[in-house]
Design a protein around this motif. Structure first.
Motif, PDB file in Angstrom:
ATOM      1  N   GLN A   1       0.750  -1.275  -0.002  1.00 17.14           N
ATOM      2  CA  GLN A   1      -0.059   0.101   0.082  1.00 17.14           C
ATOM      3  C   GLN A   1       0.689   1.024  -0.137  1.00 17.14           C
ATOM      4  O   GLN A   1       2.090   1.013   0.448  1.00 17.14           O
ATOM      5  CB  GLN A   1      -0.767  -0.174   1.285  1.00 17.14           C
ATOM      6  CG  GLN A   1      -1.774  -1.098   1.541  1.00 17.14           C
ATOM      7  CD  GLN A   1      -3.055  -1.145   0.580  1.00 17.14           C
ATOM      8  OE1 GLN A   1      -3.433  -0.054   0.328  1.00 17.14           O
ATOM      9  NE2 GLN A   1      -3.426  -2.221   0.010  1.00 17.14           N
ATOM     10  N   CYS A   2       0.265   2.098  -0.378  1.00 16.93           N
ATOM     11  CA  CYS A   2       1.121   3.467  -0.527  1.00 16.93           C
ATOM     12  C   CYS A   2       0.683   4.257   0.712  1.00 16.93           C
ATOM     13  O   CYS A   2      -0.486   4.377   1.004  1.00 16.93           O
ATOM     14  CB  CYS A   2       0.377   4.204  -1.896  1.00 16.93           C
ATOM     15  SG  CYS A   2       1.004   5.817  -2.381  1.00 16.93           S
ATOM     16  N   ASP A   3       1.889   4.826   1.402  1.00 11.97           N
ATOM     17  CA  ASP A   3       1.682   5.518   2.602  1.00 11.97           C
ATOM     18  C   ASP A   3       1.187   6.882   2.267  1.00 11.97           C
ATOM     19  O   ASP A   3       1.513   7.402   1.120  1.00 11.97           O
ATOM     20  CB  ASP A   3       2.817   5.741   3.422  1.00 11.97           C
ATOM     21  CG  ASP A   3       3.582   4.435   3.857  1.00 11.97           C
ATOM     22  OD1 ASP A   3       2.960   3.493   4.162  1.00 11.97           O
ATOM     23  OD2 ASP A   3       4.766   4.420   3.927  1.00 11.97           O
ATOM     24  N   ALA A   4       0.460   7.610   3.155  1.00 10.68           N
ATOM     25  CA  ALA A   4       0.123   9.344   3.098  1.00 10.68           C
ATOM     26  C   ALA A   4       1.497   9.702   2.671  1.00 10.68           C
ATOM     27  O   ALA A   4       2.549   9.589   3.044  1.00 10.68           O
ATOM     28  CB  ALA A   4      -0.422   9.548   3.943  1.00 10.68           C
ATOM     29  N   CYS A   5       1.245  10.702   1.728  1.00  4.54           N
ATOM     30  CA  CYS A   5       2.364  11.581   1.360  1.00  4.54           C
ATOM     31  C   CYS A   5       2.716  12.714   2.538  1.00  4.54           C
ATOM     32  O   CYS A   5       1.903  13.254   2.917  1.00  4.54           O
ATOM     33  CB  CYS A   5       2.208  12.254   0.244  1.00  4.54           C
ATOM     34  SG  CYS A   5       1.558  11.127  -1.053  1.00  4.54           S
ATOM     35  N   ARG A   6       3.867  12.891   3.070  1.00  7.63           N
ATOM     36  CA  ARG A   6       4.042  13.870   3.843  1.00  7.63           C
ATOM     37  C   ARG A   6       5.401  14.738   3.319  1.00  7.63           C
ATOM     38  O   ARG A   6       6.286  14.172   2.651  1.00  7.63           O
ATOM     39  CB  ARG A   6       4.533  13.395   5.192  1.00  7.63           C
ATOM     40  CG  ARG A   6       3.686  12.272   5.882  1.00  7.63           C
ATOM     41  CD  ARG A   6       4.118  11.824   7.062  1.00  7.63           C
ATOM     42  NE  ARG A   6       5.779  11.772   7.218  1.00  7.63           N
ATOM     43  CZ  ARG A   6       6.091  10.524   7.048  1.00  7.63           C
ATOM     44  NH1 ARG A   6       5.506   9.646   6.958  1.00  7.63           N
ATOM     45  NH2 ARG A   6       7.567  10.616   7.202  1.00  7.63           N
TER      46      ARG A   6
END
Ligand SMILES: C[C@H](O)[C@H](O)[C@H]1CNC2=NC(N)=NC(=O)C2=N1
Length: 114
Positions: free
Chosen positions: A10-15
């Motif tokens: 899964q793609c993590d939230a962009c920060r």
């Protein structure tokens, strides 16, 4: 270290403080997405692949599938739809470069091809 293949992740939230991949990490990750090239556009490293389609309708349908994946994962590509092809580019806007997320999204984009 995540041992799943990229297309299972899964793609993590962009920060904004997320780490860019190093050159060495990028070379390793790219082995799982051999059809993608790393390009630098306006000073920003990106992953780019051209997908060939039968005609415009198929290109549009593919672009919509990529769009659904992007919405689901909260990570968005640049899409250029043309007759018979779609150009997809992935990078992380918040860090102005490549994050591991982009490699995951590229691998998952490959799975959307019919
Ligand atoms: C709040 C939301 O998750 C962010 O604005 C996301 C949306 N999609 C994104 N997509 C990409 N490619 N890079 C980002 O930095 C990004 N940020």
């Amino acid at each position: 270290m995540n041992t799943q293949t990229l297309n299972q992740q899964q793609c993590d939230a962009c920060r904004a403080d997320a780490p860019r991949v190093t050159e060495q990490e990028a070379n390793e990750l790219q082995q799982q997405i051999p059809d993608w090239e790393r390009v630098e556009l306006d000073g920003v490293l990106q992953l780019r692949r051209v997908f060939r389609m039968k005609d415009f309708v198929e290109a549009l349908a593919f672009a919509n599938r990529v769009g659904e994946l992007a919405e689901q994962q909260g990570h968005h590509p640049a899409l250029l739809v043309e007759y018979g092809q779609v150009t997809v580019r992935w990078w992380t806007h918040k860090i102005g470069g490549l994050h591991r997320n982009d490699f995951i999204m590229a691998a998952r984009t490959d799975q959307l091809q019919q």
